[in-house]
Every structure is written in structure tokens, then in C-alpha cells.
Design an enzyme around this catalytic site. Structure first.
Site, PDB file in Angstrom:
ATOM      1  N   GLU A  80       0.790  -1.233   0.000  1.00 17.48           N
ATOM      2  CA  GLU A  80       0.000   0.000   0.000  1.00 17.48           C
ATOM      3  C   GLU A  80       0.827   1.290   0.000  1.00 17.48           C
ATOM      4  O   GLU A  80       0.475   2.272   0.658  1.00 17.48           O
ATOM      5  CB  GLU A  80      -0.960   0.007   1.201  1.00 17.48           C
ATOM      6  CG  GLU A  80      -1.857  -1.222   1.246  1.00 17.48           C
ATOM      7  CD  GLU A  80      -2.761  -1.262   2.482  1.00 17.48           C
ATOM      8  OE1 GLU A  80      -2.929  -0.210   3.120  1.00 17.48           O
ATOM      9  OE2 GLU A  80      -3.270  -2.340   2.806  1.00 17.48           O
ATOM     10  N   ASP A 128      -4.173   6.841   3.594  1.00 15.66           N
ATOM     11  CA  ASP A 128      -4.934   6.411   4.765  1.00 15.66           C
ATOM     12  C   ASP A 128      -5.937   5.373   4.279  1.00 15.66           C
ATOM     13  O   ASP A 128      -6.408   5.431   3.144  1.00 15.66           O
ATOM     14  CB  ASP A 128      -5.657   7.599   5.394  1.00 15.66           C
ATOM     15  CG  ASP A 128      -6.563   7.193   6.551  1.00 15.66           C
ATOM     16  OD1 ASP A 128      -6.048   7.023   7.666  1.00 15.66           O
ATOM     17  OD2 ASP A 128      -7.768   7.044   6.331  1.00 15.66           O
ATOM     18  N   TYR A 167      -4.585   7.842  18.465  1.00 15.03           N
ATOM     19  CA  TYR A 167      -3.913   7.419  19.696  1.00 15.03           C
ATOM     20  C   TYR A 167      -2.509   8.015  19.695  1.00 15.03           C
ATOM     21  O   TYR A 167      -1.905   8.215  18.642  1.00 15.03           O
ATOM     22  CB  TYR A 167      -3.832   5.885  19.816  1.00 15.03           C
ATOM     23  CG  TYR A 167      -2.964   5.230  18.766  1.00 15.03           C
ATOM     24  CD1 TYR A 167      -1.592   5.086  18.958  1.00 15.03           C
ATOM     25  CD2 TYR A 167      -3.507   4.747  17.584  1.00 15.03           C
ATOM     26  CE1 TYR A 167      -0.797   4.487  17.985  1.00 15.03           C
ATOM     27  CE2 TYR A 167      -2.720   4.140  16.620  1.00 15.03           C
ATOM     28  CZ  TYR A 167      -1.359   4.019  16.829  1.00 15.03           C
ATOM     29  OH  TYR A 167      -0.568   3.434  15.867  1.00 15.03           O
ATOM     30  N   ARG A 198      -0.549   9.388  16.755  1.00 13.95           N
ATOM     31  CA  ARG A 198      -1.209   8.964  15.518  1.00 13.95           C
ATOM     32  C   ARG A 198      -2.440   9.825  15.265  1.00 13.95           C
ATOM     33  O   ARG A 198      -3.346   9.897  16.100  1.00 13.95           O
ATOM     34  CB  ARG A 198      -1.609   7.492  15.627  1.00 13.95           C
ATOM     35  CG  ARG A 198      -2.527   6.979  14.533  1.00 13.95           C
ATOM     36  CD  ARG A 198      -1.823   6.765  13.238  1.00 13.95           C
ATOM     37  NE  ARG A 198      -2.681   6.068  12.293  1.00 13.95           N
ATOM     38  CZ  ARG A 198      -2.653   6.249  10.982  1.00 13.95           C
ATOM     39  NH1 ARG A 198      -1.799   7.090  10.456  1.00 13.95           N
ATOM     40  NH2 ARG A 198      -3.457   5.572  10.192  1.00 13.95           N
ATOM     41  N   TRP A 220     -15.028   5.717  10.012  1.00 12.03           N
ATOM     42  CA  TRP A 220     -13.797   6.499  10.060  1.00 12.03           C
ATOM     43  C   TRP A 220     -13.843   7.692   9.110  1.00 12.03           C
ATOM     44  O   TRP A 220     -12.825   8.320   8.828  1.00 12.03           O
ATOM     45  CB  TRP A 220     -12.593   5.606   9.782  1.00 12.03           C
ATOM     46  CG  TRP A 220     -12.342   4.669  10.945  1.00 12.03           C
ATOM     47  CD1 TRP A 220     -13.050   4.575  12.102  1.00 12.03           C
ATOM     48  CD2 TRP A 220     -11.309   3.698  11.043  1.00 12.03           C
ATOM     49  NE1 TRP A 220     -12.538   3.601  12.923  1.00 12.03           N
ATOM     50  CE2 TRP A 220     -11.472   3.039  12.295  1.00 12.03           C
ATOM     51  CE3 TRP A 220     -10.271   3.288  10.211  1.00 12.03           C
ATOM     52  CZ2 TRP A 220     -10.619   2.031  12.718  1.00 12.03           C
ATOM     53  CZ3 TRP A 220      -9.416   2.278  10.636  1.00 12.03           C
ATOM     54  CH2 TRP A 220      -9.598   1.652  11.872  1.00 12.03           C
ATOM     55  N   HIS A 260     -10.313  -8.084   8.566  1.00 11.57           N
ATOM     56  CA  HIS A 260      -9.536  -7.771   9.764  1.00 11.57           C
ATOM     57  C   HIS A 260     -10.381  -6.952  10.727  1.00 11.57           C
ATOM     58  O   HIS A 260     -11.123  -6.063  10.318  1.00 11.57           O
ATOM     59  CB  HIS A 260      -8.277  -6.981   9.391  1.00 11.57           C
ATOM     60  CG  HIS A 260      -7.515  -6.503  10.592  1.00 11.57           C
ATOM     61  ND1 HIS A 260      -6.851  -7.370  11.427  1.00 11.57           N
ATOM     62  CD2 HIS A 260      -7.326  -5.264  11.105  1.00 11.57           C
ATOM     63  CE1 HIS A 260      -6.287  -6.682  12.402  1.00 11.57           C
ATOM     64  NE2 HIS A 260      -6.561  -5.401  12.232  1.00 11.57           N
ATOM     65  N   CYS A 287     -10.305  -4.991  14.753  1.00 13.97           N
ATOM     66  CA  CYS A 287      -9.590  -4.573  15.947  1.00 13.97           C
ATOM     67  C   CYS A 287     -10.290  -5.153  17.173  1.00 13.97           C
ATOM     68  O   CYS A 287     -11.515  -5.104  17.261  1.00 13.97           O
ATOM     69  CB  CYS A 287      -9.550  -3.048  16.047  1.00 13.97           C
ATOM     70  SG  CYS A 287      -8.449  -2.277  14.840  1.00 13.97           S
ATOM     71  N   HIS A 292       1.536  -1.428  17.438  1.00 15.33           N
ATOM     72  CA  HIS A 292       1.445  -0.046  17.904  1.00 15.33           C
ATOM     73  C   HIS A 292       2.700   0.376  18.658  1.00 15.33           C
ATOM     74  O   HIS A 292       2.881   1.545  18.975  1.00 15.33           O
ATOM     75  CB  HIS A 292       0.221   0.141  18.801  1.00 15.33           C
ATOM     76  CG  HIS A 292      -1.074  -0.107  18.094  1.00 15.33           C
ATOM     77  ND1 HIS A 292      -1.756  -1.300  18.213  1.00 15.33           N
ATOM     78  CD2 HIS A 292      -1.786   0.653  17.235  1.00 15.33           C
ATOM     79  CE1 HIS A 292      -2.846  -1.241  17.463  1.00 15.33           C
ATOM     80  NE2 HIS A 292      -2.888  -0.069  16.870  1.00 15.33           N
ATOM     81  N   CYS A 323      -1.969  -5.766  13.229  1.00 14.91           N
ATOM     82  CA  CYS A 323      -2.574  -4.760  12.368  1.00 14.91           C
ATOM     83  C   CYS A 323      -1.580  -4.413  11.268  1.00 14.91           C
ATOM     84  O   CYS A 323      -0.519  -5.034  11.158  1.00 14.91           O
ATOM     85  CB  CYS A 323      -2.939  -3.527  13.209  1.00 14.91           C
ATOM     86  SG  CYS A 323      -4.269  -2.512  12.506  1.00 14.91           S
TER      87      CYS A 323
END
Length: 769
Positions: free
Chosen positions: A495, A500, A523, A526, A572, A653, A655, A706, A738
Site C-alpha cells: 500500500e 490512509d 492514539y 497517531r 472512520w 480484519h 480490531c 502499535h 494490524c
């Protein structure tokens, strides 16, 4: 008179100043005093914005270098010993809990990070011990920042997370059995000490956030409010007047808790999300208690409809009188961009429909003035607002008849794959020829500085489309070569062309608009720049086929096409507030269905449609609303993926692995392979896959992306062994938590080497198939 309040303000600054400062500090390019000075500069700037807007109650202690809940973990000295015993200074200990620490002989992973209610913001979960103690930090942050504002001539209302919510949002540490809410008697004296310190510093008011009141609470959590607020209310004049704040839902179902809160000066409720709770809340207030009416949306970017908001506030004033009503944002403005003034490229018509954090501060003051002084006092503002609302309602940008026609033509068969999983799996085994414990990644690889520079040049017109395409091909070549060297089983193209995971698709869909500087914290450092859905959504042309097809042409292994699912594209983004979200999701699903079919036609036979926001969108309370959401969310996913042949493998996928409450919906998605963010969760959460006899395949994340920390191979082996206690070997995929776009290659390569080597060890033990 009716006053105004803001519950919290964005932290990052106009141009993501805090992000840049934090990352410079982490990279050794900024000293600690310089970072602290930048934090002070931002706080002062944000207080001044709100003061200049005319806001009466301006928040302090809403600023955080990483996360406000993490601030409270340090504030109450609830830091697990694995961090407190490392010899780190206070700030580095703080960042170690937030993002992990792996240098100077210290190697500790980050604490668990989860979504803040149903928002896209992540908080660090308080992690508590059986022998937990609490004490107030020296130089408490809420007091320090109140005094900082006071010195600048600005009186603020400090914000603290309430004792019940702090504990209820926490968890027992691994190997511990403590139920967090039972620690309330130990924690309350610290709150008492903090409130007294704030009063001594000159604070007359304080905002105590108790957002868990919008949940269906367990009996012991609900019962905790009475002793908690008896202790706080008993302080009387030795503590500031408290506003108890709730948001993101209604509190009517917890009405039996409200008598315990009547000793507080005010109660805040979210009247944007749940306006119907107004009368019940008014009737539950104490005889002198003030209502803080959250009528300005803290979660979305649309201008407040002044007429509707004023009507709500006037209804409250009619019952309570003007001195017992405050106009406020529905929640903290943390979830909105900093200021609309930074947007120079939005079409004028569209920009006129929006209001960001700085503008919303003005809105609360205007509404309060309109109710107090009468509409003539703000006539120009009210007229302009009405004109904006009319423009949006009648604009051609919002309606596309062809999209509506296609929605009307969708049939029941469009939601189902051709055959059940057992049949599909046999076709996929024959076609893809994957080994047991197949390895893959979630999609993105590191977005290097060079990638960002080239994308920026292309955006500015400094290089041609052909030059940019050639660069992207070179990056794909590199990523495929690296995956060859790593020995992964299913590849991704990395990608490099994507800014985004939602914005990239939104830019290629009709019905969206985009901003330049409307960043929102997700977060830590980010930030995301959510696209904005302003009208009916459709796909004018293929979006990802060119890059995926090229990657497949140079790969010896199956290449996975990567798409963002309809619910995540919706959640989002900043969605429309004039059309139900189920309609927007269905429009997005049809656009993605076309892309899935085109990828298959181009020779991509593994296609991942990510839905990390599916759980985030789950209504906070069980019941009819939740089931309705799950029905239309699942339907949207199935509509987007059901158009392919049996031999094409659909991945998705998610979270977080806490699926117990809605596992039936996860199963109903009918994805061939699920990957989930799981590395910081207890593996026993996977037990639900046994209990529900889940027939399809799953890849629980084996390491935390993360954090910059590189786990040793032994940790990967331990995680896989834990997973095999709950999953069959033939079900288990091995993958990170992720996507890897935020990491560096120096972090990614060794971690993936350890991951692949661990998979090979288990493959040898169980026999390669």
C-alpha cells in the site's frame, strides 16, 4: 443567565504540532524541556481560543501528551511495577506505558490500548494488581495546569476522570484476579486529596467525567456511585463545585444512580446523541442542581442547527430557570479537527456547512447568548446559520438519483456467497495451495519518508503521474522482494500509494469531500484526517486494481488485494447526519462490491475487506438498537464481498478480540479468514471460537504493531501455543495485530523473521499440509 461550556479541546494544535514534538522527542531530536515547553504553548493557545470565543467554562487537564486516561494512571500512582521499577524518569515511564520501551537495557511492552467507547480514539487501559495501592502524584497535573492557566489570566474548569469510570474502564493485570471496582475504597481518598488541592489552588469548579453511566452497568459498578459521591459531596466547600459529565449515550436506564449525584452542582448529558432523555433527566435533578445541556456535537463536523439547539435549551430553561442551565458541547471536542480556518481548498458551498472545534466553541457561546439575551442579540449569526442549513438541504451535492435506483434494485441473493464455507474451502485449498499455519501481514508496510515525499510531490504537481506510478512500482518491487526473503505465504503489495485506509478510498468515490489540515487524534501521536461524506456514494472507476494486479504479476505467492470495508469507511469518515448510517453503509457496500469483482477478474484470488471499526460502531448498550446495527452492518459487509467465486478467499480484519457479546454477527459475516488484533489481550478470549464451534479460519495477532518494540521469537512461540489451546491447527493463521505503515523497516523485518520462524516450528511439529 444561561452560561456556556466546552468539555474538552483537541490537543494536537493547528498543524499537528504535538505529534511532531512527541515524535521528535522519541527520536532524540527534541529535549525533554523543549517538549514540555511545547505542551505549555499549546495549552495556552487552546485556552485563549475558547476565552476569545466567549466560553464561560473552559476545560483544563484535558491536554495529554499521549492519553488522558494514561495521565490518570500516573496521577494516582497506579503504574505497574514493570514500568515503575525500570529507573525511567516520569515522562519516559509515561511513554513506556503508552508505546513500550526498548532501549538502554529496558524492554517492556505497552499497556493494552482500546477504543474509547464507540469513538475512533484509543485510551490506555488501567491495569491493576491484587495488592493495588493508590496515592496522589507529587505536583498533580490537574493542579499544575489549572495554575498555569490562572497565571495567564484564564480561569478554567479542571477535568478529571471520575473514580467509578476509572476503575470500571480498567482491568486486572495478567496473572491477577482483582475486580477493579472493588478497589474504590482505596482510590476515593486520593480523589478527596486531589479535589482539596484544586480548591486550595483556587479552582471553584471541576468537571468529573463518569461516561460509564451510558453503559448497561453491572450491579456492583452501579452501586459504587453512592459511596463515591457521598465521599466527594461530603467535602462541601473544601472542594470545587462539581459537574458530573456523561456523553455518547443516554443515562435514563441508570436513573436509579442519579440520586447519588444530586449533591453535585451540575449534571451534563449528551442531547445530540439522545435528545429524548431531556425530560427524564430534568425530573431527576436535585432541587438546586444545574443541567449542562450538550447540544453542540462533539463528535461530528456539521454546523449546529441553532434553531433546534435553542429550542432544546429553552425547554430546559422553562423547567429549571436560566440560572440552572448551561449550554455545552455534547462531549469533549477531542474528536473534531482544530479549526475550519485552516481549510483553504474546500468548495465554499461545502465549507459553509462545517464547524470544527474552534468554531464549536463559538457556537456554544452564541446559543447561550441567544437564550439569555434573546435572538435579536445574535440575529446575524442566526440568519447565517439558517442560510447554511438551507443550502445544504437543497444542494445537488447531496443527492444522486442513480445511487438510489441501484439501492432499490438490491435483491436478497446479492448478500450470499454461492456456496457454504466447506465447499469454498476445498476450492481454495486446491487453488491457493497454502501450508498449515499460513503466514501473512494485515496489509500495509512502512510508509517511509521517501514515500511521503513522493506522494506530496505528486499531490503538488511537482512530478507527473507516470513518474509517480513508476515510483510506486519500485516500492511494490521492494516489498515483494522482502516478502520473498521473509518467506511469507500470502503477500500484500504494501500500500505505498495509500495515504490512509479510508481517505484513499474516499478520494476515489463520489459523495466525499476532503480537508487539508482537519486532523483528529486516534492514539498517541497517531492522527487521522477523516474524509467527509456529504452526499450519495458511488464508485466511478476501479480504485486498487492497477497496483494489486502489478504486484501479483511479479509474485510467486498468492497476492492479497486490500480494501477497507463499508462500515469502516463509514465510521472512520465524518458521516452525514441527514441520512441514516445504514443507507450510507449500503451505498459504500455496492461501490466496494464492484471493486471486489474487478480484483477477482484481474487475477487477485485472496481479497481482504477490513472492518476494524465494526465493533467500534456497536451501540454501547445491548438490546434492539444493537441488533438493528449488527443486521445492517453484517448485510453491508456481505453485500460487498458476495460477488466472487468459491475459489476466491475473502479475508477480513478486526480490531480487538472481545467478540463475546456479538459473536453471532462475526460468524454471520461468512468471511473465509478473520484476522483480529489480539496480542495484548488474554488468549482465553479466543474461547468463544470453541464455544460457538466457529468453522472458518482465524489469525489472532501475534505481536503489537502499535509499539516499536521487537518481540523475541520466544514470545511468538508462546503466543501461538496459547492460541492452539483454543483453536485447531488447521484454523490458525499467523499474522501481526494490524497494518505496519506506522513502523520502520528496522522494526518490521526482525519481528516478521521471528514470526515466520515461529510458524515454521509449529508447522514442523504438526506436519506440513
Amino acid at each position: 443567565m444561561v452560561t456556556s461550556a466546552v468539555l474538552g479541546f483537541p490537543r494536537m494544535g493547528v498543524l499537528r504540532d504535538l505529534k511532531k514534538a512527541n515524535e521528535a522527542y522519541w527520536g532524540g531530536k527534541l529535549s525533554q524541556p523543549e517538549l514540555l515547553a511545547e505542551g505549555k504553548r499549546l495549552r495556552l493557545a487552546h485556552w485563549k481560543i475558547q476565552k476569545d470565543a466567549g466560553v464561560d467554562s473552559i476545560p483544563s487537564n484535558d491536554f495529554a501528551f499521549y492519553d488522558h486516561v494514561l495521565d490518570h494512571i500516573q496521577l494516582f500512582n497506579a503504574v505497574p511495577e514493570r514500568y515503575s521499577k525500570q529507573g525511567l524518569d516520569t515522562l519516559d515511564e509515561y511513554f513506556a506505558m503508552g508505546r513500550g520501551h526498548q532501549k538502554g537495557g529496558v524492554d517492556v511492552p505497552a499497556l493494552e490500548m482500546v477504543k474509547w467507547f464507540d469513538s475512533n480514539y484509543h485510551y490506555v487501559k488501567p491495569t491493576l494488581q491484587d495488592n493495588q495501592t493508590f496515592s496522589l502524584a507529587k505536583d498533580p497535573k490537574p493542579v499544575r495546569e489549572f495554575l498555569e492557566a490562572k497565571e495567564a489570566g484564564i480561569t478554567t474548569r479542571p477535568v478529571i476522570l471520575g473514580p467509578v469510570s476509572f476503575l470500571a474502564l480498567g482491568k486486572a493485570d495478567r496473572g491477577q484476579s482483582v475486580e477493579p471496582i472493588t478497589l474504590l475504597p482505596k482510590l476515593l481518598p486520593v480523589y478527596v486529596e486531589l479535589l482539596k488541592a484544586l480548591k486550595a489552588a483556587g479552582a471553584e469548579t471541576v468537571q468529573i467525567d463518569e461516561p460509564v453511566l451510558v453503559f448497561d452497568l453491572q450491579a456492583n459498578v452501579k452501586a459504587a456511585f453512592k459511596p463515591a459521591y457521598e465521599a466527594i459531596n461530603a467535602l462541601g466547600a473544601s472542594a470545587p463545585q462539581a459537574t458530573i459529565a456523561t456523553y455518547f449515550g443516554d443515562i435514563v436506564h441508570n436513573a436509579d444512580v442519579l440520586p447519588a449525584l444530586q449533591g453535585a452542582h451540575a449534571l451534563h448529558v449528551d442531547l445530540v446523541r439522545n435528545p429524548e432523555q431531556l425530560d427524564t433527566v430534568i425530573n431527576a435533578l436535585g432541587p438546586k442542581q444545574t443541567l449542562s445541556a450538550g447540544v453542540v456535537d462533539g463528535r461530528n463536523i456539521w454546523k449546529t442547527n441553532f434553531k433546534k439547539a435553542i429550542d432544546v435549551v429553552q425547554a430546559a430553561v422553562k423547567s429549571l430557570g436560566p440560572d440552572r442551565v448551561q449550554v455545552a458541547t455534547s462531549s469533549s471536542l477531542l474528536h473534531t479537527p482544530h479549526t475550519l480556518a485552516s481549510e483553504k481548498k474546500l468548495p465554499a458551498e461545502v465549507a459553509d456547512w462545517f464547524s470544527f472545534a474552534s468554531e464549536k466553541a463559538v457556537e456554544v457561546a452564541i446559543i447561550a447568548k441567544a437564550v439569555t439575551a434573546g435572538p435579536d442579540a445574535v440575529k446575524a449569526e442566526l440568519d447565517a446559520n439558517a442560510k447554511s442549513a438551507h443550502s445544504r438541504a437543497t444542494s445537488e451535492r447531496t443527492n444522486n438519483p442513480k445511487v438510489k435506483e441501484r439501492i432499490a434494485a438490491v435483491a436478497a441473493a446479492d448478500y450470499a456467497r454461492k456456496n457454504p464455507f466447506s465447499t469454498r474451502y476445498e476450492a481454495q485449498k486446491s487453488h491457493l495451495k497454502l501450508p498449515i499455519f499460513p503466514t501473512t501481514t494485515i496489509g500495509s508496510f512502512p510508509q517511509t519518508k521517501e514515500i511521503r515525499v513522493q506522494r506530496n510531490k505528486f499531490t503538488k504537481g511537482e512530478i507527473t503521474e507516470q513518474q509517480y506510478d513508476d515510483f510506486i512500482k519500485q516500492e511494490i518491487d521492494l516489498v515483494v522482494k522482502i516478502q520473498d526473503e521473509l518467506g511469507l505465504d500470502v503477500y500484500v503489495h504494501g500500500e505505498p500509494e495509500r495515504n490512509d485506509m479510508v481517505q484513499y478510498f474516499g478520494e476515489r468515490l463520489d459523495g466525499y469531500v476532503f480537508t487539508t489540515h482537519a486532523w483528529v487524534q486516534s492514539y498517541g501521536s497517531r492522527c487521522v484526517r477523516p474524509p467527509i461524506i456529504v452526499g450519495d456514494v458511488s464508485r466511478p472507476a476501479p480504485m486498487t486494481v492497477k497496483e494489486s494486479q502489478y504486484a501479483a504479476s511479479i509474485s510467486s505467492k498468492p497476492m492479497k488485494g486490500m480494501l477497507t470495508g463499508p462500515i469502516t469507511c463509514l465510521r472512520w469518515s465524518f458521516p452525514r447526519d441527514d441520512v441514516h448510517q445504514s443507507v450510507q453503509a449500503q451505498q459504500l457496500a455496492l461501490a466496494l462490491r464492484d471493486e471486489v469483482v474487478d480484483l477477482e477478474k484481474a487475477g487477485i484470488f485472496v481479497i481482504q475487506v477490513d472492518e476494524p471499526a465494526l465493533r467500534e460502531g456497536l451501540p454501547l448498550r445491548k438490546g434492539t438498537e444493537r441488533e438493528k446495527y449488527l443486521q445492517w452492518a453484517v448485510d453491508a459487509f456481505k453485500l460487498s464481498t458476495a460477488g466472487v467465486e468459491d475459489s476466491t478467499q475473502i479475508h477480513s480484519h478486526f480490531c480487538y478480540s472481545e467478540f463475546q457479546d456479538f459473536f453471532h454477527a462475526i460468524a454471520a459475516l461468512d468471511a473465509d479468514v478473520l484476522s483480529i488484533e489480539n496480542s495484548k489481550s488474554d488468549a482465553k478470549l479466543l474461547k468463544v471460537f470453541i464455544d460457538e464451534a466457529y468453522p472458518r479460519h482465524i489469525g489472532p495477532g501475534v505481536y503489537d504493531i502499535h509499539s516499536p518494540r521487537v518481540p523475541p521469537q520466544e514470545e511468538f512461540k508462546q503466543r501461538i501455543a496459547e492460541m492452539l489451546a483454543y483453536l485447531k491447527p488447521e484454523q490458525l493463521w499467523i499474522n501481526p495485530d494490524c497494518g505496519l505503515k506506522t513502523r520502520t523497516w528496522d522494526e518490521v523485518k526482525p519481528a516478521l523473521i521471528h514470526m515466520v520462524d515461529a510458524a515454521k516450528l509449529f508447522r514442523a511439529q504438526h506436519g506440513s499440509k
